[in-house]
Design a protein around this motif. Structure first.
Motif, PDB file in Angstrom:
ATOM      1  N   UNK A 123     -12.285  -4.682 -10.518  1.00 49.96           N
ATOM      2  CA  UNK A 123     -13.110  -3.705  -9.816  1.00 49.96           C
ATOM      3  C   UNK A 123     -12.272  -2.549  -9.281  1.00 49.96           C
ATOM      4  N   UNK A 124     -11.094  -2.854  -8.756  1.00 48.86           N
ATOM      5  CA  UNK A 124     -10.218  -1.804  -8.224  1.00 48.86           C
ATOM      6  C   UNK A 124      -9.747  -0.860  -9.326  1.00 48.86           C
ATOM      7  N   UNK A 125      -9.423  -1.406 -10.479  1.00 46.41           N
ATOM      8  CA  UNK A 125      -8.996  -0.563 -11.598  1.00 46.41           C
ATOM      9  C   UNK A 125     -10.116   0.363 -12.051  1.00 46.41           C
ATOM     10  N   UNK A 126     -11.336  -0.137 -12.022  1.00 44.44           N
ATOM     11  CA  UNK A 126     -12.471   0.676 -12.450  1.00 44.44           C
ATOM     12  C   UNK A 126     -12.755   1.819 -11.483  1.00 44.44           C
ATOM     13  N   UNK A 130      -8.506   3.574  -5.997  1.00 45.80           N
ATOM     14  CA  UNK A 130      -8.686   2.477  -5.046  1.00 45.80           C
ATOM     15  C   UNK A 130      -7.502   2.359  -4.099  1.00 45.80           C
ATOM     16  N   UNK A 131      -7.713   1.579  -3.038  1.00 43.71           N
ATOM     17  CA  UNK A 131      -6.660   1.336  -2.059  1.00 43.71           C
ATOM     18  C   UNK A 131      -6.671  -0.136  -1.654  1.00 43.71           C
ATOM     19  N   UNK A 132      -5.491  -0.735  -1.677  1.00 45.35           N
ATOM     20  CA  UNK A 132      -5.295  -2.080  -1.133  1.00 45.35           C
ATOM     21  C   UNK A 132      -4.464  -1.929   0.132  1.00 45.35           C
ATOM     22  N   UNK A 133      -4.938  -2.510   1.219  1.00 44.00           N
ATOM     23  CA  UNK A 133      -4.237  -2.401   2.500  1.00 44.00           C
ATOM     24  C   UNK A 133      -4.032  -3.805   3.062  1.00 44.00           C
ATOM     25  N   UNK A 163       5.845  -4.561  -4.286  1.00 44.79           N
ATOM     26  CA  UNK A 163       5.779  -4.961  -5.688  1.00 44.79           C
ATOM     27  C   UNK A 163       4.507  -4.441  -6.347  1.00 44.79           C
ATOM     28  N   UNK A 164       3.378  -4.594  -5.670  1.00 38.82           N
ATOM     29  CA  UNK A 164       2.118  -4.179  -6.269  1.00 38.82           C
ATOM     30  C   UNK A 164       1.960  -2.667  -6.313  1.00 38.82           C
ATOM     31  N   UNK A 172      -4.076   4.264 -10.544  1.00 38.92           N
ATOM     32  CA  UNK A 172      -4.559   5.072  -9.428  1.00 38.92           C
ATOM     33  C   UNK A 172      -4.849   4.266  -8.183  1.00 38.92           C
ATOM     34  N   UNK A 173      -4.241   3.091  -8.081  1.00 39.08           N
ATOM     35  CA  UNK A 173      -4.443   2.218  -6.918  1.00 39.08           C
ATOM     36  C   UNK A 173      -3.233   2.315  -5.996  1.00 39.08           C
ATOM     37  N   UNK A 174      -3.463   2.693  -4.754  1.00 40.01           N
ATOM     38  CA  UNK A 174      -2.380   2.680  -3.771  1.00 40.01           C
ATOM     39  C   UNK A 174      -2.353   1.324  -3.068  1.00 40.01           C
TER      40      UNK A 174
END
Length: 245
Positions: A123-126, A130-133, A163-164, A172-174
């Motif tokens: 879902x994040x790739x789509x 996106x942002x992971x915190x 790492x991620x 495009x995911x931070x």
């Protein structure tokens, strides 16, 4: 300035029933995001947070996490922001620390972030932006008595963040970490005392403890359009109690 910078975005916050998690959920909703909130057991706490999709799931169990992500996909059709906040913070002297308690901190803080992030990745790739915190903690940098399991687990989140950030950048995911310190929260007895021992060793430059909402504002910024050039970083929110690099 855009007052609803997260309009049209969907966020999932784990451990969102109370304290910092609750404040993060409310702040993301105020910024315009549609919200899914996760709690492990207390549906009453989760339902009191904000109008949102409430999902009870144990983030340390992959089957629960997969079901949670399927529910997010079903309800919203997308996920743009993942906040890994779920944690346990019991105070136990190292000489008395059981392996069970050692593992408990890691299974929730580290394994939980692993399961949630990996399960959310399609879902994040789509999303395309996106942002992971990850929510870390000041003691990962300063150390603390009677919290070896928590300090170690929170330090591992910093490594996972860096790492991620490398792996997810092409999509495009931070990936960033917010590290709170000396925040006024109400803790359950199973988590830590009302005034954890490590707080006695630290004072803030600003002369006060922080509020959960001040941590939440950092999360909202990292999730929003103004932080698209920020990744792999740890943002310290501690009033100057620790001056980290």
């Amino acid at each position: 300035m855009d007052t609803i910078p997260l309009e049209g975005r969907v966020a999932l916050v784990t451990g969102a029933g109370r304290n910092i998690g609750r404040a993060i959920a409310l702040a993301l909703a105020d910024a315009g995001a549609k919200l899914a909130v996760n709690v492990r057991a207390s549906r009453d706490e989760g339902q009191s947070v904000v109008e949102a999709v409430l999902i009870a799931a144990d983030v340390s169990r992959r089957a629960d996490v997969d079901a949670m992500m399927a529910e997010v996909s079903k309800r919203f059709g997308r996920l743009d922001i993942l906040v890994n906040n779920a944690a346990v913070r019991r105070e136990i002297p190292f000489a008395e620390l059981s392996y069970e308690d050692w593992r408990a901190a890691h299974t929730v803080c580290v394994d939980g972030a692993f399961h949630c992030t990996q399960a959310a990745l399609p879902l994040l790739r789509a999303s395309g932006s996106a942002a992971v915190i990850n929510i870390g903690g000041m003691t990962a940098y300063t150390g603390a008595p009677m919290r070896a399991q928590v300090v170690t687990a929170k330090a591992a989140l910093g490594g996972l963040t860096r790492a991620l950030a490398h792996e997810f950048a092409p999509f495009g995911i931070t990936v960033n970490c917010v590290s709170p310190g000396l925040i006024d929260t109400v803790r359950k007895a199973a988590s830590a005392g009302a005034d954890p021992a490590h707080r006695l060793d630290h004072k803030t430059l600003l002369g006060r403890r922080g509020h959960p909402e001040e941590v939440a504002s950092a999360v909202v910024w990292l999730a929003g359009p103004g932080a698209r050039y920020t990744t792999g970083q740890t943002l310290h929110v501690n009033g100057g109690a620790y001056l980290g690099g």
